[in-house]
Scaffold this motif. Sequence first.
Motif, PDB file in Angstrom:
ATOM      1  N   ILE A  29      55.415  29.758 -25.199  1.00 51.97           N
ATOM      2  CA  ILE A  29      54.349  28.516 -25.723  1.00 51.97           C
ATOM      3  C   ILE A  29      52.905  28.762 -25.497  1.00 51.97           C
ATOM      4  CG2 ILE A  29      52.887  26.396 -23.946  1.00 51.97           C
ATOM      5  CD1 ILE A  29      55.667  25.947 -22.157  1.00 51.97           C
ATOM      6  N   TYR A  32      52.439  29.879 -29.320  1.00 48.85           N
ATOM      7  CA  TYR A  32      52.421  29.055 -30.251  1.00 48.85           C
ATOM      8  C   TYR A  32      50.976  28.654 -29.505  1.00 48.85           C
ATOM      9  CZ  TYR A  32      53.016  24.353 -31.831  1.00 48.85           C
ATOM     10  OH  TYR A  32      53.009  23.327 -32.757  1.00 48.85           O
ATOM     11  N   GLU A  33      50.341  27.688 -29.194  1.00 44.72           N
ATOM     12  CA  GLU A  33      49.167  27.653 -28.707  1.00 44.72           C
ATOM     13  C   GLU A  33      47.431  28.789 -29.381  1.00 44.72           C
ATOM     14  OE1 GLU A  33      48.586  26.252 -24.728  1.00 44.72           O
ATOM     15  OE2 GLU A  33      49.819  24.505 -24.629  1.00 44.72           O
TER      16      GLU A  33
END
Length: 174
Positions: A29, A32-33
Motif C-alpha cells: 500500500i 502504491y501511494e
Amino acid sequence: IKGQTLIQIFGKYFADRTEAELRAVEEAINEYERNMTYEFIPGAREFLNELRQAGIPTAIVTSSNNQKMSQVYKAHPDLHTLVDVILTSEHFSKSKPDPECFLKGMEVLGGTPEETIVFEDSFHGLTAGRAAGAKVIGLATTNSAEAIAPLCDLVINDFKSLSINDLHKMPAVR
C-alpha cells in the motif's frame, strides 16, 4: 477500501493473516501511494480559491496519516495555501464513520454543524459528516451517485459547476 483506515482494512479483509503478511500488505500500500499522482478533482482548486476569496473557512479532514499526506504535499506543495487547516488521523482518536474528525474541524475553524458543509466520497466519510450534523455533499468520484445519494444532501461528480451560491441554496440539514 476507500475512506477506511489501515486498521479497519486489516480487520475486515485480512483478519486471518499473519503479522508478516500484514507488513507485506502495508508495504505494498505504501509503495502504491508513493507512486500516486494525487490529481485534484476537476474544478476543486478553483472552488477552494473561490471559498478563500469569499473568506469562508476551510479544512481538509482526512483519515490519512502524516506519512501518506507527505506524498500529497510532494505532489501539491501549495496545498496548505488552499485551506486554513489540514487535519490528519493523528488529530483524532476515532476514525470515520465516527464524526469526531469533522467535529474537530468545526472546532478548529470556529464553526457549528448548522453552518458546516462536508464534502466526501467514501461511505464512512459521508456517514461521519451526517453524524456530525453537517450538510453533506457527496462526491461521485469513488462510488456511484446512486450508491451515495441516500447519505447526502447533494451529489456532484466534480467541482466544475459548483459555486458558493449553490451552497447558499442548499436546504437545511435533514
